[in-house]
Design a protein around this motif. Structure first.
Motif, PDB file in Angstrom:
ATOM      1  N   ALA A   1      -7.040   1.563  -1.921  1.00  0.00           N
ATOM      2  CA  ALA A   1      -8.018   0.850  -1.095  1.00  0.00           C
ATOM      3  C   ALA A   1      -8.672  -0.281  -1.882  1.00  0.00           C
TER       4      ALA A   1
ATOM      5  N   ALA B   1       0.830  -1.209   0.000  1.00  0.00           N
ATOM      6  CA  ALA B   1       0.000   0.000   0.000  1.00  0.00           C
ATOM      7  C   ALA B   1       0.858   1.251   0.000  1.00  0.00           C
TER       8      ALA B   1
ATOM      9  N   TRP C   1      -9.754  -3.027   0.795  1.00  0.00           N
ATOM     10  CA  TRP C   1     -10.251  -2.389   2.014  1.00  0.00           C
ATOM     11  C   TRP C   1     -11.627  -1.821   1.724  1.00  0.00           C
ATOM     12  N   SER C   2     -12.551  -2.025   2.619  1.00  0.00           N
ATOM     13  CA  SER C   2     -13.903  -1.527   2.415  1.00  0.00           C
ATOM     14  C   SER C   2     -14.188  -0.309   3.280  1.00  0.00           C
ATOM     15  N   SER C   3     -13.193   0.210   3.969  1.00  0.00           N
ATOM     16  CA  SER C   3     -13.380   1.379   4.817  1.00  0.00           C
ATOM     17  C   SER C   3     -12.081   2.163   4.866  1.00  0.00           C
ATOM     18  N   ARG C   4     -12.080   3.227   5.671  1.00  0.00           N
ATOM     19  CA  ARG C   4     -10.874   4.037   5.796  1.00  0.00           C
ATOM     20  C   ARG C   4      -9.781   3.350   6.616  1.00  0.00           C
TER      21      ARG C   4
ATOM     22  N   LEU D   1     -15.372   4.080  -0.481  1.00  0.00           N
ATOM     23  CA  LEU D   1     -14.884   3.325   0.659  1.00  0.00           C
ATOM     24  C   LEU D   1     -16.007   2.722   1.483  1.00  0.00           C
TER      25      LEU D   1
ATOM     26  N   PHE E   1      -7.688   1.371   5.782  1.00  0.00           N
ATOM     27  CA  PHE E   1      -6.411   1.254   5.085  1.00  0.00           C
ATOM     28  C   PHE E   1      -5.486   2.440   5.371  1.00  0.00           C
TER      29      PHE E   1
END
Length: 413
Positions: free
Chosen positions: A364, A350, A369-372, A412, A374
């Motif tokens: 992301a 990343a 990643w499905s949210s912040r 996200l 990351f």
């Protein structure tokens, strides 16, 4: 696998790296010398993950006897096992520490067995308050989650409420410096290039090591999604295999890529996920690394792990996490590079994308990643931020900035 098998090579060098050793199951450890846990028929001495199966209480015994009038033993066992399977084995071992600490605390305070389950909000908050200033908030959260799981397993009401919440917040403010772990360093491009220079890619084991390392780095993967655990049998429903769909292709712009289907991930579970690896003009191209691995390890069967390697003619070995990290660490240490941990491949991948100016929303997506969440993986932030800020266009309005932020939030979700 969608890829046609490459033709057999005339000779394949035997692997020189030592094969992974499959160890026999370990017996229960002796109880910690500093443990204050009192002997009890409700709490036999077992290994940490087994506490949830073996530990009970006066309440749970009576509750089970009452439930026996509702459902037969088989149905009750199915319920118990299903709830237990909702937690990953590694997480279960972590949660079990809370179960141990709770009963140690109750023993020290002479709390009767009848008050330990169901535990009152008063008892739960007192237990957590005892560790304020001694452990981190995440530690307390894991312990509390373990206790809640224990209550659920035994059909006991959970009374954790306002007092427990308030005390947990206080623990976060009193985190001792010793419980704050230093941030794990990432695997860097130099780490991967070092592997490329010092691994023998005509060697079956080294080719698998390099392919797995580049796969985890460029794909921003967890090692548990890529290689096989040492002490667990290979499970094709959880780990990627040679039979998993693999596609080599080109997009309309002519960029080569490889798409591989993971059967299971930590966040998506059995829904799995697609990992897309893009070819690179530099010397650590993931597409070439995979092709080399498939070519050298051409005789590994379809039902073997994706990064299995030919140990000797007619037999193969799985690429385990321990073998991968051991081989990498050996090379990095010999060349003066920092030792890193397994999750550092995901962190480093990343970070590398961000340093190359790839938009955070795309990073992301690459790392699934499905949210912040990351954002916590950013490393070298003092380099990353100037990179993005220097590329900022003049004349950006508040409206366009707000729209960009809103787009990122939508991506996200």
């Amino acid at each position: 696998m969608l890829l046609a098998a490459p033709p057999p090579l005339p000779q394949v060098p035997a692997a020189t790296s030592p094969p992974p050793v499959l160890l026999a199951p370990r017996p229960p450890r002796a109880q910690r010398k500093n443990s204050t846990l009192c002997a009890s028929p409700f709490r036999p001495h077992v290994r940490a993950p087994e506490r949830f199966r073996s530990w009970s209480s006066a309440y749970s015994v009576l509750r089970d006897a009452r439930n026996a009038g509702v459902l037969p033993q088989g149905a009750r066992d199915t319920r118990f096992s299903t709830i237990l399977s909702s937690v990953e084995p590694k997480t279960l071992a972590t949660y079990s520490a809370g179960l141990l600490r709770f009963h140690e605390y109750c023993d020290e305070q002479n709390v009767p067995e009848s008050d330990r389950m169901p535990a009152s909000d008063f008892l739960l908050s007192s237990f957590v308050a005892h560790y304020a200033g001694k452990v981190s908030r995440s530690c307390v959260e894991n312990w509390t989650a373990g206790l809640q799981l224990w209550h659920n397993l035994h059909d006991a009401p959970w009374h954790g409420a306002r007092a427990l919440c308030a005390v947990s917040k206080a623990v976060a403010k009193k985190v001792p410096p010793t419980s704050v772990r230093p941030r794990r360093p990432p695997v860097t491009v130099e780490h991967i290039r070092c592997l490329r220079r010092h691994l023998d890619l005509s060697n079956t084991c080294d080719a698998a090591v390099y392919a797995a390392a580049v796969f985890a780095f460029r794909g921003c993967c967890r090692l548990g999604e890529v290689v096989t655990p040492l002490r667990a049998p290979f499970d094709p429903s959880r780990q990627v295999s040679r039979a998993s769909p693999v596609t080599f292709g080109r997009n309309p712009e002519g960029v080569s890529y490889t798409s591989i289907r993971l059967p299971w991930t930590k966040t998506a579970g059995v829904r799995g996920a697609e990992v897309v690896l893009t070819s690179s003009a530099d010397d650590i191209c993931p597409v070439l690394a995979l092709r080399q691995h498939f070519s050298v390890n051409y005789d590994v069967p379809e039902d073997a792990p994706l990064f299995a390697w030919t140990a000797e003619p007619g037999s193969w070995k799985p690429m385990t996490r321990e073998l991968l990290l051991s081989r990498c660490t050996e090379i990095w240490a010999a060349n003066g590079l920092d030792k890193v941990q397994g999750h550092s491949f995901r962190i480093g991948g990343a970070t590398d994308l961000l340093l190359r100016g790839v938009p955070p929303a795309v990073v992301a997506m690459q790392g699934r990643w499905s949210s912040r969440a990351f954002l916590q993986y950013w490393r070298n932030v003092e380099v990353i931020l100037p990179t993005f800020i220097a590329r900022a266009r003049a004349g950006v309005t508040m409206e366009s900035l707000g729209a960009a932020v809103n787009r990122m939030e939508v991506e996200l979700v």
